[in-house]
Design an enzyme around this catalytic site. Structure first.
Site, PDB file in Angstrom:
ATOM      1  N   THR A  17       0.813  -1.218   0.000  1.00  0.00           N
ATOM      2  CA  THR A  17       0.000   0.000   0.000  1.00  0.00           C
ATOM      3  C   THR A  17       0.845   1.265   0.000  1.00  0.00           C
ATOM      4  OG1 THR A  17      -0.222  -0.215   2.394  1.00  0.00           O
ATOM      5  CG2 THR A  17      -2.027  -1.061   1.052  1.00  0.00           C
ATOM      6  N   LEU A  19       3.624   4.239   1.004  1.00  0.00           N
ATOM      7  CA  LEU A  19       3.932   5.037   2.192  1.00  0.00           C
ATOM      8  C   LEU A  19       2.682   5.823   2.579  1.00  0.00           C
ATOM      9  CD1 LEU A  19       6.087   5.936   4.215  1.00  0.00           C
ATOM     10  CD2 LEU A  19       6.814   7.667   2.587  1.00  0.00           C
ATOM     11  N   HIS A  20       1.717   5.135   3.202  1.00  0.00           N
ATOM     12  CA  HIS A  20       0.477   5.786   3.630  1.00  0.00           C
ATOM     13  C   HIS A  20       0.614   6.222   5.091  1.00  0.00           C
ATOM     14  CE1 HIS A  20      -0.877   2.138   5.780  1.00  0.00           C
ATOM     15  NE2 HIS A  20      -0.294   1.498   4.788  1.00  0.00           N
ATOM     16  N   ALA A  21      -0.483   6.537   5.752  1.00  0.00           N
ATOM     17  CA  ALA A  21      -0.451   7.153   7.085  1.00  0.00           C
ATOM     18  C   ALA A  21       0.322   6.347   8.125  1.00  0.00           C
ATOM     19  CB  ALA A  21      -1.875   7.409   7.574  1.00  0.00           C
ATOM     20  N   ALA A  24       4.031   6.207   7.421  1.00  0.00           N
ATOM     21  CA  ALA A  24       4.599   7.559   7.540  1.00  0.00           C
ATOM     22  C   ALA A  24       4.802   7.932   9.005  1.00  0.00           C
ATOM     23  CB  ALA A  24       3.691   8.577   6.852  1.00  0.00           C
TER      24      ALA A  24
END
Length: 164
Positions: A17, A19-21, A24
């Site tokens: 998926t 570098l999502h929330a 991060a």
């Protein structure tokens, strides 16, 4: 970055998926644990950004398969780069969906990411939670209700599925 020796490293995002929330937050939290100044960019021509800022890291919108380039300067720069690139290589420690089922992760003040499971007893009309005083009488009431329901279903079938 201040004067001094700048060292660099790179790692490919293998997390499906990107570098999502959650990743991060993990990356910036790790970056903040070091004294070194850290920055990163997506791809060789990307713009450099502060690796200690969740908002700036999220703004990179880095998908799976992209290379993250890091630069660090400071007393613990080598250790910082080693730990951060290892985190990227470990898919940001993202396990399976099932492994993360009950784990929450704070993304920023006032914002959380995770799963919520609410367990409660179902509400049943006419049930007050006490045991029946006379089980035989309750059984007769149940049988009567089931018989009425069966009759209503038969009427629905014979009326073509509509009830007056």
């Amino acid at each position: 970055m201040s004067d001094g020796r700048v060292i660099s490293a790179a790692a490919v995002i293998t997390n499906p998926t990107g570098l999502h929330a959650r990743p991060a937050v993990k990356l910036t939290k790790l970056a903040k644990s070091f004294e070194a100044q850290l920055r990163l960019r997506v791809g060789e021509n990307g713009k450099w950004t502060d690796a200690k800022s969740v908002a700036r890291v999220l703004s990179l919108k880095a998908p799976a398969g992209q290379t993250l380039f890091f630069e660090a300067e400071g007393p613990d720069a080598a250790e910082a780069l080693s730990n951060i690139t290892e985190l990227v290589r470990r898919n940001f420690d993202e396990g399976s969906q099932r492994e993360r089922q009950f784990e929450g992760q704070v993304a920023s003040a006032g914002l959380g990411d995770g799963f919520l499971v609410v367990c409660s007893r179902p509400q049943m009309d006419g049930f007050n939670g006490t045991e029946a005083a006379n089980p035989q009488a309750e059984r007769k009431l149940l049988e009567g209700a089931l018989a009425r329901a069966a009759l209503q279903l038969e009427r629905l079938k014979s009326d073509g599925g509509t009830m007056a």
